[in-house]
Scaffold this motif. Structure first.
Motif: not given
Length: 717
Positions: A530-533, A523-526, A614-617, A462-468
């Motif tokens: 939130t970190n991507a945002a 690396l795992d990041d629960p 839904a996953r972000a803080a 389960d990850i978050t993908v960041f495009f810019s």
């Protein structure tokens, strides 16, 4: 004196074995030592199931669960107001023949103590006597030694309210609920006593087990608390090693809501049938007070587990199982282990060290005499046989350590192979091939630490993908010389990369001016969403600074578009057998790319999918933009604009967001005219509002059908 090659190699094998064994027996391995018990609990459950039928459990649990909170008369009622009904159920359980009842919950206050003003008095005065039935039930049970209240000793002790303590005759029927946690935050043992003001006090589990067996507890001159009929030996002083069964049916559990209805109904036969001769624990079972235990690999979906009295059977899903269990089951397992005399028996450190040394010697000898692949295969076969033996013995509550001997063997095998490569076989080097591959720095570090070469393949995570990318990059390129364009691009990409990596992201690749990054891998990041945002907002702020200060930008105001999406993806090494890259593949990547491009349709900078939101803080301000269907994907999704941190939202932005939300609701209801009017309020200052106002006005002449979905298809990048 010259030492021959064979003698040198023999001494090296002995040294490697001794060091390997010493390392895994030393305190440095303490955090991994309990893993043996965890794995054995799982292996035994998978191989043999549970040792005894649930109905034979000496202990049962009355669960104040989610069903209880949702069932009348408890739904909407503060927990402090439940005491009368808890007293009702307590009385019914004791009348049904329970040996002893322990409370795994603490009511530190009473509604009768409330000083909140109510009329001409206080709430406490108005409810005086509210807990009378509860206190009477406690007093009646405590008089015969059948009720024990729990308390928790810590920096801030949690103890029952004064009236409850008096009802159970103070310390005579008060016992600690404290648990013992290993250094890796996993519960594998339970304290037998807890030091209170320098004096040992029996734990709740030991007290209830002693009362269930009718064996009094005595205190030795040295302060130790003992019972002649209960075995309390454990590897760690003053603890018992818990012997968890697997699954979710080992401890019979009753919903408090059903028992309350049963008590009101007056079905005494049910209480006698279910509770006669049992130790009963009353506690919460839900999302709170959940702990990792040595049962963490052998859990199953939780649900109603005993025949019901009044309420219908609950519908439970067999697909969802947490790795944690409610704290009340820890106490229940400890009581069962003490009553049944089947607590886990662990080896001492000397026996464990001897096993570790024997396995390390065997592995080092195999590695010295055989090919590495052959030695590894032989050691694997030995490990499987040993694990099978350990599983069989654990079915009799005897714990053979897995981590120390197998870890020492693996280390000795790797060290001896390394010794051969570096000393005995100088013409071969493990690391000569390692850096022939192009890998991410994280993966190179991992490879060097494990002494293993990377391999093709991946895993689903389960990850978050960041495009810019840069908005209008082609126009910018036309206005600049190649060298100036390269300077601008490098400045922008360097700044963006620094921001992403500072927030725990991994830059997968650059595609021209575009940046593709991943949060949550390698690396795992629960908290990857939130970190991507946070990274997206930081990139936006950093670009604003570059526009103001960077000489490479030559006065050009650069804007960017960012798309964020979360979901499961295949991450790993992709490529050929000779060269590959660490990357990510999945539909989640395609969606993130489309969301980045969607910014140009809405005039926004950062768009995220509903899965990311839904996953972000909750620390961010999100604006629901639309429901869209992106190219290459049939399923629609809701998209959101990331505006700022929640505390940074300005009042004028709040008004715009409120108007937009109302307009969007009207639009989805098919009320185009009202929707257009609502969006028009902020159209002059908000591009998405202007877009929707125009869209709603254009749709006014097309009467919405009953199947109105208001889903926009984005077929362009």
């Amino acid at each position: 004196m010259t030492i021959g090659r064979r003698t040198r190699d023999t001494l090296a094998v002995l040294a490697i074995a001794v060091v390997s064994a010493a390392l895994f027996v030393s305190p440095a391995f303490e955090r991994g030592r309990g893993l043996s018990l965890d794995i054995l609990t799982w292996l035994r459950f998978e191989a043999f199931g549970n040792r005894q039928a649930p109905e034979q459990s000496p202990t049962v649990v009355v669960a104040i669960d989610e069903e209880s909170y949702a069932t009348p008369p408890f739904n909407g009622s503060p927990f402090l107001t439940w005491t009368g009904e808890i007293g009702r159920v307590l009385g019914a359980v004791l009348d049904g023949g329970a040996k002893v009842v322990g409370f795994d919950i603490v009511f530190p206050t009473s509604i009768e103590q409330s000083e909140i003003p109510l009329g001409d008095s206080t709430l406490g005065d108005k409810t005086r006597g509210f807990d009378r039935d509860f206190l009477r039930a406690l007093a009646a049970g405590a008089a015969t030694g059948k009720v024990v209240l729990g308390e928790v000793f810590a920096e801030q002790p949690v103890i029952p309210a004064p009236g409850q303590r008096i009802a159970v005759r103070q310390q005579q029927n008060l016992r600690p609920l404290n648990t013992y946690t290993d250094s890796d935050d996993v519960v594998r043992r339970h304290p037998l006593t807890v030091a209170v003001d320098g004096h040992p006090v029996p734990s709740m589990a030991l007290e209830l087990a002693a009362r269930a067996r009718g064996t009094p507890l005595t205190t030795d001159p040295d302060g130790a608390v003992r019972s002649d009929d209960i075995s309390t030996a454990g590897r760690i002083a003053n603890t018992v090693t818990l012997n968890f069964d697997g699954g979710a049916d080992d401890i019979p559990t009753y919903s408090f809501a059903d028992l309350r209805a049963c008590a009101v109904k007056g079905d005494k036969d049910y209480f006698r049938r279910e509770f006669a001769g049992k130790v009963v624990l009353i506690g919460t079972v839900g999302i709170e007070d959940r702990r990792l235990t040595s049962k963490r690999f052998a859990t199953r979906a939780e649900g109603a587990r005993r025949p019901r009295c009044v309420l219908g059977e609950r519908k439970t899903t067999a697909a969802f199982a947490r790795s944690t269990i409610a704290g009340v089951y820890i106490h229940a397992t400890a009581i069962n282990n003490l009553v049944r005399h089947d607590a886990a028996i662990e080896l001492g450190w000397r026996a464990t060290g001897a096993l570790a040394l024997a396995f390390a010697l065997a592995a080092a000898t195999l590695a010295r005499l055989a090919r590495p692949a052959t030695a590894a295969a032989a050691l694997l076969a030995l490990a499987l046989l040993y694990a099978g033996l350990a599983t069989v013995l654990f079915n009799e509550a005897f714990v053979l350590p897995l981590g120390e001997p197998l870890g020492a063997a693996a280390l000795a095998l790797a060290a001896t192979i390394g010794y051969r490569f570096m000393v005995s076989d100088k013409d071969r080097r493990l690391l000569q091939k390692g850096f022939a591959y192009y890998l991410a720095p994280h993966l190179i570090d991992r490879m060097l630490a494990s002494h293993k070469l990377p391999q093709l393949g991946g895993e689903t995570r389960d990850i978050t993908v960041f495009f810019s990318d840069i908005e209008g990059f082609s126009e910018i390129a036309e206005r600049m010389t190649p060298s100036a364009l390269m300077a601008l691009t490098n400045e922008y990409l360097s700044a963006t990369t620094d921001v992403i990596e500072s927030h725990g992201g991994y830059v997968d690749k650059y595609i021209g001016d575009s940046v593709v990054a991943v949060f949550g891998a390698p690396l795992d990041d629960p908290f990857h969403a939130t970190n991507a945002a946070r990274a997206a907002l930081a990139c936006k702020a950093r670009l604003t600074e570059l526009n103001r200060t960077s000489a490479a930008f030559q006065g050009i105001k650069v804007a960017q578009r960012i798309g964020i999406n979360s979901g499961e993806a295949l991450v790993g090494n992709f490529g050929s057998q000779r060269r590959f890259n660490y990357s990510v593949m999945s539909d989640a990547v395609n969606v993130a790319s489309r969301l980045e491009g969607a910014n140009k349709f809405y005039g926004t900078t950062i768009i995220a999918s509903d899965s990311t939101v839904a996953r972000a803080a909750d620390e961010f301000t999100w604006r629901e933009l639309d429901t869209v269907r992106v190219k290459g994907r049939e399923q629609s999704l809701k998209i959101f604009e990331l505006l700022c941190l929640a505390e940074e939202l300005a009042p004028d932005q709040q008004r715009v967001l409120a108007d937009y939300a109302e307009g969007l609701a009207l639009w989805r209801a098919g009320k185009c005219e009202a929707s257009a009017a609502r969006f028009a309020r902020a159209a002059t200052m908000d591009r998405p509002s202007a877009l929707f106002a125009e869209r709603a006005r254009a749709a006014q002449h097309d009467a919405p059908s009953a199947a109105w979905a208001a889903v926009r298809s984005l077929q362009e990048k």
